[in-house]
Motif scaffolding. Structure first.
Motif, PDB file in Angstrom:
ATOM      1  N   UNK A 187      29.713  28.117  22.891  1.00 11.37           N
ATOM      2  CA  UNK A 187      28.987  29.243  23.501  1.00 11.37           C
ATOM      3  C   UNK A 187      27.750  28.700  24.223  1.00 11.37           C
ATOM      4  N   UNK A 188      27.471  29.239  25.408  1.00 10.81           N
ATOM      5  CA  UNK A 188      26.233  28.920  26.122  1.00 10.81           C
ATOM      6  C   UNK A 188      25.372  30.178  26.178  1.00 10.81           C
ATOM      7  N   UNK A 189      24.164  30.076  25.631  1.00  9.59           N
ATOM      8  CA  UNK A 189      23.171  31.162  25.720  1.00  9.59           C
ATOM      9  C   UNK A 189      22.346  30.890  26.975  1.00  9.59           C
ATOM     10  N   UNK A 190      22.365  31.838  27.926  1.00 12.95           N
ATOM     11  CA  UNK A 190      21.737  31.620  29.221  1.00 12.95           C
ATOM     12  C   UNK A 190      20.240  31.830  29.283  1.00 12.95           C
ATOM     13  N   UNK A 191      19.569  31.971  28.136  1.00 12.72           N
ATOM     14  CA  UNK A 191      18.113  32.079  28.139  1.00 12.72           C
ATOM     15  C   UNK A 191      17.588  33.462  27.871  1.00 12.72           C
TER      16      UNK A 191
ATOM     17  N   UNK B 292      18.912  29.919  34.113  1.00 12.00           N
ATOM     18  CA  UNK B 292      18.537  31.281  33.702  1.00 12.00           C
ATOM     19  C   UNK B 292      18.289  32.153  34.937  1.00 12.00           C
ATOM     20  N   UNK B 293      17.340  31.751  35.767  1.00 11.68           N
ATOM     21  CA  UNK B 293      17.005  32.538  36.968  1.00 11.68           C
ATOM     22  C   UNK B 293      17.762  31.985  38.172  1.00 11.68           C
ATOM     23  N   UNK B 294      18.477  32.821  38.900  1.00  8.46           N
ATOM     24  CA  UNK B 294      19.269  32.345  40.039  1.00  8.46           C
ATOM     25  C   UNK B 294      18.418  32.222  41.301  1.00  8.46           C
ATOM     26  N   UNK B 295      18.916  31.551  42.326  1.00  8.27           N
ATOM     27  CA  UNK B 295      18.220  31.501  43.615  1.00  8.27           C
ATOM     28  C   UNK B 295      17.949  32.909  44.151  1.00  8.27           C
ATOM     29  N   UNK B 296      16.849  33.018  44.901  1.00 10.62           N
ATOM     30  CA  UNK B 296      16.387  34.260  45.537  1.00 10.62           C
ATOM     31  C   UNK B 296      15.810  35.266  44.554  1.00 10.62           C
ATOM     32  N   UNK B 297      15.722  34.872  43.276  1.00  4.40           N
ATOM     33  CA  UNK B 297      15.027  35.706  42.302  1.00  4.40           C
ATOM     34  C   UNK B 297      13.532  35.386  42.368  1.00  4.40           C
ATOM     35  N   UNK B 298      12.692  36.333  41.928  1.00  2.00           N
ATOM     36  CA  UNK B 298      11.242  36.075  41.999  1.00  2.00           C
ATOM     37  C   UNK B 298      10.799  34.989  41.027  1.00  2.00           C
ATOM     38  N   UNK B 299      11.607  34.696  40.008  1.00  2.34           N
ATOM     39  CA  UNK B 299      11.281  33.606  39.086  1.00  2.34           C
ATOM     40  C   UNK B 299      11.607  32.239  39.682  1.00  2.34           C
TER      41      UNK B 299
END
Length: 273
Positions: free
Chosen positions: A92-96, A196-203
């Motif tokens: 399992x991968x927990x994405x954050x 966790x945060x994808x491209x074009x996200x504010x993070x």
């Protein structure tokens, strides 16, 4: 004189009470305490050792991607029960966003649930996990912010992409780390990138987006990317180059993504629980 005596007695009683409560672990010294007696350390390294030890010559990989457990303890418990009913999951991968506020107790509460999985799990750092001294807590409990592992000739590269929470004071994403995989193709037939945060996200540090995409395009047979953070199921081709980014729901949505890789092909489906 009598007043001073009783004041001293009161102080002594108060100090005695503090010592008794401390000995009973009833006092929380600090919400970001890094020295709890029962606090695990280097969990990702431990579980990656278990994952890589399971690697063999089979050509099928089946894994679960989920994220954003935060304060959803009941739902996370139900998730664990759902996965444990299956016998075909490798890991399992927990994405954050393991936590809501990055506090030690939150990390430990979620791990106390996730450790009941019958298969190993690894966890990325999310933007909520960075809050306060959360990144130090994550570093202590789970390990490095960037990590990777290999399983059945597939490399999983897990990246910290929460640039905003690091105040742009450290390289996020870390291009030196990412570039280290460009020429390292020994025994690797394909690549999956997780964040966790994808491209074009504010993070995300979108000033770095072109370089980020360039490195991904040059990875050995990149199959797809995964991200959490947005609390919704999604599929995007952010750079219009055929690299798909799959986003998972938060765990309160009571679903997870189940990926099956067979050689250079793959499929996925949403599993509700």
């Amino acid at each position: 004189m009598k007043t001073i005596y009783w004041r001293q007695v009161g102080i002594a009683q108060f100090l005695l009470l503090v010592l008794l409560l401390a000995s009973c672990n009833l006092i929380e010294y600090h919400p970001y305490d890094l020295n709890s007696k029962n606090q695990p350390s280097n969990l990702n390294e431990t579980y990656i050792s278990r994952i890589e030890a399971l690697s063999d010559e089979k050509d099928t990989i089946r894994f679960v991607f989920m994220g954003d457990t935060q304060r959803y303890y009941d739902e996370t418990s139900d998730f664990v029960n759902s996965v444990n009913k299956r016998s075909d999951i490798d890991f399992v991968i927990h994405g954050g966003d393991i936590t809501d506020f990055g506090m030690s107790k939150e990390y430990l509460w979620i791990h106390d649930i996730m450790k009941n999985l019958k298969v190993p799990y690894v966890a990325l750092i999310g933007n909520h996990d960075v809050l306060g001294h959360g990144k130090e807590v994550y570093n202590k409990i789970y390990g490095d912010f960037n990590f990777s592992f290999k399983f059945r000739k597939t490399r999983f590269i897990c990246l910290n992409t929460n640039a905003l929470e690091f105040d742009y004071s450290t390289p996020v994403p870390d291009f030196d780390y990412m570039a280290g995989f460009l020429n390292d193709t020994a025994s690797i037939d394909r690549t999956v990138v997780v964040m966790h945060s994808p491209p074009f996200d504010d993070q995300f540090n979108n000033n770095s987006g072109s370089m980020f995409n360039y490195l991904l395009e040059h990875y050995n047979n990149l199959l797809f990317c995964l991200h959490a953070h947005r609390h919704e199921l999604s599929v995007n081709d952010y750079y219009k180059n055929g690299i798909l980014y799959y986003g998972c729901d938060d765990i309160s949505g009571r679903n997870y993504l189940l990926f099956t890789l067979v050689g250079n092909s793959y499929s996925y489906r949403v599993v509700n629980f």
